[in-house]
Design a protein around this motif. Structure first.
Motif, PDB file in Angstrom:
ATOM      1  N   ILE A 571      31.313 -22.990  -9.795  1.00  0.00           N
ATOM      2  CA  ILE A 571      30.170 -22.087  -9.693  1.00  0.00           C
ATOM      3  C   ILE A 571      28.865 -22.834 -10.017  1.00  0.00           C
ATOM      4  O   ILE A 571      28.772 -23.375 -11.038  1.00  0.00           O
ATOM      5  CB  ILE A 571      30.255 -20.558 -10.427  1.00  0.00           C
ATOM      6  N   LEU A 572      27.891 -22.760  -9.301  1.00  0.00           N
ATOM      7  CA  LEU A 572      26.543 -23.471  -9.653  1.00  0.00           C
ATOM      8  C   LEU A 572      25.585 -22.486 -10.984  1.00  0.00           C
ATOM      9  O   LEU A 572      25.440 -21.467 -10.576  1.00  0.00           O
ATOM     10  CB  LEU A 572      25.554 -23.562  -8.324  1.00  0.00           C
ATOM     11  N   VAL A 595      21.961 -28.414  -2.220  1.00  0.00           N
ATOM     12  CA  VAL A 595      22.863 -28.340  -3.221  1.00  0.00           C
ATOM     13  C   VAL A 595      23.471 -29.742  -3.638  1.00  0.00           C
ATOM     14  O   VAL A 595      23.763 -30.109  -4.658  1.00  0.00           O
ATOM     15  CB  VAL A 595      24.067 -27.249  -2.802  1.00  0.00           C
ATOM     16  N   HIS A 596      23.980 -30.401  -2.355  1.00  0.00           N
ATOM     17  CA  HIS A 596      24.541 -31.603  -2.686  1.00  0.00           C
ATOM     18  C   HIS A 596      23.731 -32.791  -3.440  1.00  0.00           C
ATOM     19  O   HIS A 596      24.106 -33.496  -4.255  1.00  0.00           O
ATOM     20  CB  HIS A 596      25.324 -32.288  -1.529  1.00  0.00           C
ATOM     21  N   ALA A 597      22.559 -32.876  -2.755  1.00  0.00           N
ATOM     22  CA  ALA A 597      21.330 -33.748  -3.435  1.00  0.00           C
ATOM     23  C   ALA A 597      21.348 -33.425  -4.766  1.00  0.00           C
ATOM     24  O   ALA A 597      21.185 -34.173  -5.732  1.00  0.00           O
ATOM     25  CB  ALA A 597      20.325 -33.751  -2.774  1.00  0.00           C
ATOM     26  N   ALA A 598      21.241 -32.145  -5.037  1.00  0.00           N
ATOM     27  CA  ALA A 598      20.880 -31.670  -6.573  1.00  0.00           C
ATOM     28  C   ALA A 598      21.936 -32.050  -7.419  1.00  0.00           C
ATOM     29  O   ALA A 598      21.626 -32.433  -8.351  1.00  0.00           O
ATOM     30  CB  ALA A 598      20.714 -30.174  -6.645  1.00  0.00           C
ATOM     31  N   ILE A 599      23.368 -31.912  -6.765  1.00  0.00           N
ATOM     32  CA  ILE A 599      24.382 -32.206  -7.925  1.00  0.00           C
ATOM     33  C   ILE A 599      24.386 -33.964  -8.014  1.00  0.00           C
ATOM     34  O   ILE A 599      24.790 -34.168  -8.814  1.00  0.00           O
ATOM     35  CB  ILE A 599      25.889 -31.656  -7.020  1.00  0.00           C
ATOM     36  N   ASP A 600      24.254 -34.431  -6.888  1.00  0.00           N
ATOM     37  CA  ASP A 600      24.237 -35.951  -7.014  1.00  0.00           C
ATOM     38  C   ASP A 600      23.071 -36.692  -7.707  1.00  0.00           C
ATOM     39  O   ASP A 600      23.116 -37.828  -8.211  1.00  0.00           O
ATOM     40  CB  ASP A 600      24.545 -36.752  -5.711  1.00  0.00           C
ATOM     41  N   ALA A 601      21.937 -35.969  -7.801  1.00  0.00           N
ATOM     42  CA  ALA A 601      20.971 -36.485  -8.564  1.00  0.00           C
ATOM     43  C   ALA A 601      21.104 -36.684  -9.987  1.00  0.00           C
ATOM     44  O   ALA A 601      21.696 -35.711 -10.797  1.00  0.00           O
ATOM     45  CB  ALA A 601      19.389 -35.693  -8.426  1.00  0.00           C
ATOM     46  N   PRO A 602      20.771 -38.020 -10.500  1.00  0.00           N
ATOM     47  CA  PRO A 602      21.178 -38.172 -11.864  1.00  0.00           C
ATOM     48  C   PRO A 602      20.270 -37.170 -12.724  1.00  0.00           C
ATOM     49  O   PRO A 602      19.160 -36.864 -12.621  1.00  0.00           O
ATOM     50  CB  PRO A 602      20.271 -39.865 -12.182  1.00  0.00           C
ATOM     51  N   GLY A 603      21.086 -36.449 -13.632  1.00  0.00           N
ATOM     52  CA  GLY A 603      20.642 -35.356 -14.708  1.00  0.00           C
ATOM     53  C   GLY A 603      20.541 -34.099 -13.617  1.00  0.00           C
ATOM     54  O   GLY A 603      20.178 -33.187 -14.424  1.00  0.00           O
ATOM     55  N   GLY A 604      20.811 -34.160 -12.570  1.00  0.00           N
ATOM     56  CA  GLY A 604      20.701 -32.905 -11.763  1.00  0.00           C
ATOM     57  C   GLY A 604      19.294 -32.818 -10.853  1.00  0.00           C
ATOM     58  O   GLY A 604      18.436 -33.480 -11.130  1.00  0.00           O
ATOM     59  N   GLY A 605      19.252 -31.923 -10.000  1.00  0.00           N
ATOM     60  CA  GLY A 605      18.202 -31.801  -9.189  1.00  0.00           C
ATOM     61  C   GLY A 605      17.883 -30.322  -8.973  1.00  0.00           C
ATOM     62  O   GLY A 605      18.346 -29.433  -9.590  1.00  0.00           O
ATOM     63  N   GLU A 615      10.248 -16.368   1.679  1.00  0.00           N
ATOM     64  CA  GLU A 615       9.815 -16.755   0.427  1.00  0.00           C
ATOM     65  C   GLU A 615      10.597 -17.848  -0.253  1.00  0.00           C
ATOM     66  O   GLU A 615      11.983 -17.603  -0.302  1.00  0.00           O
ATOM     67  CB  GLU A 615       9.567 -15.623  -0.709  1.00  0.00           C
ATOM     68  N   ALA A 616      10.035 -18.878  -0.802  1.00  0.00           N
ATOM     69  CA  ALA A 616      10.939 -19.604  -1.419  1.00  0.00           C
ATOM     70  C   ALA A 616      10.815 -20.034  -2.976  1.00  0.00           C
ATOM     71  O   ALA A 616       9.708 -19.938  -3.381  1.00  0.00           O
ATOM     72  CB  ALA A 616      10.524 -21.247  -0.650  1.00  0.00           C
ATOM     73  N   LEU A 617      11.795 -20.528  -3.504  1.00  0.00           N
ATOM     74  CA  LEU A 617      11.852 -20.938  -4.822  1.00  0.00           C
ATOM     75  C   LEU A 617      12.686 -21.853  -5.398  1.00  0.00           C
ATOM     76  O   LEU A 617      13.665 -22.176  -4.330  1.00  0.00           O
ATOM     77  CB  LEU A 617      11.929 -19.778  -6.005  1.00  0.00           C
ATOM     78  N   THR A 618      12.305 -22.669  -6.329  1.00  0.00           N
ATOM     79  CA  THR A 618      13.359 -23.689  -6.593  1.00  0.00           C
ATOM     80  C   THR A 618      14.062 -23.559  -8.015  1.00  0.00           C
ATOM     81  O   THR A 618      13.586 -22.735  -8.904  1.00  0.00           O
ATOM     82  CB  THR A 618      12.703 -25.075  -6.800  1.00  0.00           C
ATOM     83  N   ALA A 619      15.543 -23.675  -7.959  1.00  0.00           N
ATOM     84  CA  ALA A 619      16.168 -23.272  -9.069  1.00  0.00           C
ATOM     85  C   ALA A 619      16.836 -24.575  -9.474  1.00  0.00           C
ATOM     86  O   ALA A 619      17.363 -25.503  -8.676  1.00  0.00           O
ATOM     87  CB  ALA A 619      17.213 -22.565  -8.597  1.00  0.00           C
ATOM     88  N   ARG A 620      16.803 -24.884 -10.879  1.00  0.00           N
ATOM     89  CA  ARG A 620      17.175 -26.413 -11.375  1.00  0.00           C
ATOM     90  C   ARG A 620      18.756 -26.386 -11.565  1.00  0.00           C
ATOM     91  O   ARG A 620      19.101 -25.504 -12.304  1.00  0.00           O
ATOM     92  CB  ARG A 620      16.380 -26.378 -12.482  1.00  0.00           C
ATOM     93  N   LEU A 621      19.375 -27.435 -11.248  1.00  0.00           N
ATOM     94  CA  LEU A 621      20.486 -27.629 -11.618  1.00  0.00           C
ATOM     95  C   LEU A 621      20.727 -28.732 -12.460  1.00  0.00           C
ATOM     96  O   LEU A 621      20.567 -30.043 -11.869  1.00  0.00           O
ATOM     97  CB  LEU A 621      21.418 -27.745 -10.275  1.00  0.00           C
ATOM     98  N   SER A 622      20.801 -28.615 -13.746  1.00  0.00           N
ATOM     99  CA  SER A 622      20.783 -29.590 -14.613  1.00  0.00           C
ATOM    100  C   SER A 622      22.349 -30.115 -14.949  1.00  0.00           C
ATOM    101  O   SER A 622      23.079 -29.055 -15.360  1.00  0.00           O
ATOM    102  CB  SER A 622      20.224 -29.336 -15.709  1.00  0.00           C
ATOM    103  N   LEU A 623      22.615 -31.328 -14.584  1.00  0.00           N
ATOM    104  CA  LEU A 623      23.984 -31.589 -14.722  1.00  0.00           C
ATOM    105  C   LEU A 623      24.153 -32.908 -15.406  1.00  0.00           C
ATOM    106  O   LEU A 623      23.594 -33.851 -15.303  1.00  0.00           O
ATOM    107  CB  LEU A 623      24.848 -31.809 -13.561  1.00  0.00           C
TER     108      LEU A 623
END
Ligand code: MIC
Ligand code: SF4
Length: 643
Positions: A571-572, A595-605, A615-623
């Protein structure tokens, strides 16, 4: 090696990473513990990993939570746990032997060792200088299989204890004072390291009470030095040879320091429904009470129970009060039986329960509707007692018993001279209720593991899709507990091994329509506030929502164990600003992309979140890199099996 006590133990166990607060490290795990309510799942996972024998120095499986057997389910779980223990080299502490944390402190916890347990109060063992950490069951399964424990290196906060506790003031009041100052999220990301001249004035069980409720601060762990008092405790438990001296260096550097003068602490009480709603007992004394309960992993020591016994000796609990005593361990119960303390409690009208968690998690003794109950426990979340509109107050044994005697919330200092109870120099040690792990050479491969009909197969997570359409199934505020997400209690605990049946109760106390709506939506998400998922380690609060199609949780911040559990089950855990979260009420349809780019980005994206209205917003996936791998694999079990 110089440094804080926490640093010293971590350095000695470090297998990956560098010890910088906030970065991911991996440490070798010496000991593990499980309890029955999280253990069945943990051992199903251990079995799925496919190893013959645990690789730890010591692993203990406790039966202590789910002991009210009103149907076959719990007894079936116990039988399963016994089989697994025999087959895989695990000690089994049988039902009746006591609460995992109390028994572990008595019989197994060792200074300088690491302990990982599938229960949030595992840091109780910090009372003897163990580095003890509560995690989800799957992380314990992995540790038993030889994996190190991955964790964010905690910041270390020194709690400098000076002075000495005044009469009638207890260790419980010390941790309540810290909760008053720091709140239920004030420990997130921190290790609480106790030191200073006040430490020597506290016995190991008192230290354990303080370390225990570090869980309520959200702390990663709490720890005391190992000194002469620790040695006395180990000697009394007939294991002095396990003692080592352990303390921080004089010049150790801490990220934060708190000075706490024990002499200034007064009797405190946490009001409903949060352990940090702390006020002096004096401020609200006099409220009528219906029930008082003593015990739990926080306050079940010999001195706790003997103090209660001495306070009620020759008196009768008034008719309006139900006085419940659940001794935390067989060792303590046997000791107070032999010396007459138990008879004093019974004579006064106490209702004696078996040595188990019992009323602490709503297993029996639910109070009347609208009741006021004062308990020596650690959690007072709404509904946890089993009675939704009961108000649970958390206090020391002294305050609890004073209140029971008067029938009103009472400052124990009003009772005159306190009893003086000393810790015995030697306990009668009897481990006959602990079935020892078989010697590796004598291991019985033919052990048949019996799975009752309530033990259902483990649901497996799926790797997150790159784009997903999810519905906001529920929108919540701050400090949502795992008890809110998935309640425990006598009625629901038998479903711990049966995810499909347990699924009917997700958010049951807040919105009983949640499971049906989740199933109808197919894929959903949860919107929370700050410190989402605080409280217990129960990974069911991740697995069962996952089973219902929950793919992401959007929150301002997460509690440590729950965040790991979410990742372990695919679960994200997405972090967003509180203002943005407020724009996502229940029923909003969301499109998540990247989602995949956020998972794969170093430190999360960043994950892009778009509403139907555009309406758009960004949510941070820190991993961390490791967490990214786990999520990509669709959870830790898949990732371990890939390895
Ligand atoms: C608790 O006190 O909430 C529990 C019950 O011990 C939990 C574990 C569980 O849910 O089984 C915990 O603290 O982790
Ligand atoms: Fe048991 Fe309560 Fe301690 Fe949890 S907090 S381990 S339920 S006694």
């Amino acid at each position: 090696m110089r440094g804080t006590l926490v640093e010293k133990i971590i350095r000695e166990h470090l297998v990956e990473g560098t010890l910088e607060p906030g970065s991911e490290i991996a440490i070798r795990v010496d000991q593990t513990l499980t309890q029955d309510a999280t253990g069945t799942m943990a051992y199903l996972q251990f079995e799925a990993i496919g190893l013959d024998r645990v690789k730890t120095e010591l692993s203990v499986s406790y039966i202590d939570h789910n002991t009210l057997q009103v149907g076959f389910e719990n007894a079936d779980d116990h039988l399963y746990l016994a089989g697994v223990a025999r087959k895989h080299g695990i000690h089994l502490s049988r039902a009746g032997n006591g609460i995992c944390h109390q028994v572990h402190l008595e019989r197994f916890a060792r200074p300088g060792r690491t302990l990982v347990g599938s229960d949030s109060h595992t840091p109780t063992a910090g009372g003897v200088g163990s580095l003890a950490i509560g995690v989800g069951g799957l992380d314990v399964a992995a540790a038993m299989a030889g994996s190190p424990l991955y964790l964010t290196a905690p910041r270390v906060r020194r709690v400098e204890l000076v002075g000495e506790l005044p009469p009638w003031v207890a260790a419980k009041d010390v941790i309540l004072e810290l909760l008053r100052r720091l709140t239920v999220s004030g420990g997130v990301g921190w290790a609480m390291e106790y030191g200073g001249p006040g430490v020597a004035t506290l016995t190991v069980p008192q230290r354990a009470t303080i370390a225990n409720m570090g869980a309520e601060l959200g702390a990663t762990t709490s720890i005391f030095p190992s000194d002469e008092r620790t040695r006395e405790w180990l000697r009394a438990q007939d294991r002095e040879e396990q003692w080592i001296a352990l303390e921080a260096d004089q010049d150790a550097e801490y990220e934060d320091r708190i000075v706490l003068d024990l002499g200034q602490v007064e009797p405190l009480v946490a009001q409903p429904h949060m352990p940090d709603r702390v006020v002096p007992v004096r401020e609200i004394a006099g409220i009528d009470i219906d029930q008082v309960a003593i015990g739990s992993c926080t306050n079940s020591s010999y001195v706790d129970l003997m103090t209660a016994a001495a306070m009620v000796r020759g008196k009768t609990i008034p008719p309006g009060v139900s006085f419940v005593v659940a001794p935390g361990s067989r060792q303590v119960l046997a000791a107070i039986t032999r010396n007459g303390g138990l008879a004093d409690l019974i004579d006064a009208g106490a209702r004696i329960l078996e040595t188990a968690c019992g009323p602490c998690l709503g297993v029996g003794q639910a109070p009347r509707s609208g009741a006021v109950t004062v308990r020596s426990f650690n959690r007072n979340f709404e509904g946890r007692s089993g009675t939704l509109d009961a108000g649970v107050y958390l206090a020391s044994v002294e305050t609890c018993v004073a209140s029971a005697l008067i029938g009103k919330l009472t400052d124990p200092r009003d009772l005159g001279t306190p009893p003086s109870i000393a810790l015995p120099n030697a306990f009668r040690v009897d481990d006959s209720m602990i079935v020892p792990a078989a010697h590796p050479a004598k291991r019985d491969r033919a052990v048949e593991i019996i799975r009752g009909p309530n033990i259902k197969p483990l649901p497996l997570a799926e790797p997150p899709a790159d784009e997903m359409d999810v519905e906001v199934l529920i929108a919540l505020g701050d400090n949502i507990t795992t008890d809110d997400i998935l309640p425990a209690g006598a009625k629901l605990l038998p479903l711990r091994s049966n995810v499909p049946a347990y699924a009917e109760h997700v958010f049951g106390r807040i919105d009983p329509s949640f499971p049906a709506r989740a199933q109808a939506a197919g894929a959903g998400c949860i919107v929370g506030g700050a410190n989402y998922g605080q409280g217990s380690s129960r990974e069911h609060a991740a697995i069962v929502p996952m089973y219902l199609g929950v793919r992401a949780v959007l929150a301002e911040s997460f509690a440590r164990i729950h965040r790991s559990n979410l990742i372990n089950f695919g679960i994200l855990p997405l972090v967003a600003e509180p203002e943005a979260l407020k724009t996502l009420p229940q029923g909003t349809k969301l499109h998540l992309s990247g989602v995949h780019a956020a998972i794969d980005a170093p430190g999360g994206g960043d994950v892009r979140v778009t509403t139907e209205a555009g309406e758009a917003l960004t949510a941070r996936l820190s991993l961390t890199a490791r967490e990214a791998k786990v999520l990509r694999a669709g959870g830790l079990l898949n990732s371990l099996r890939e390895r």
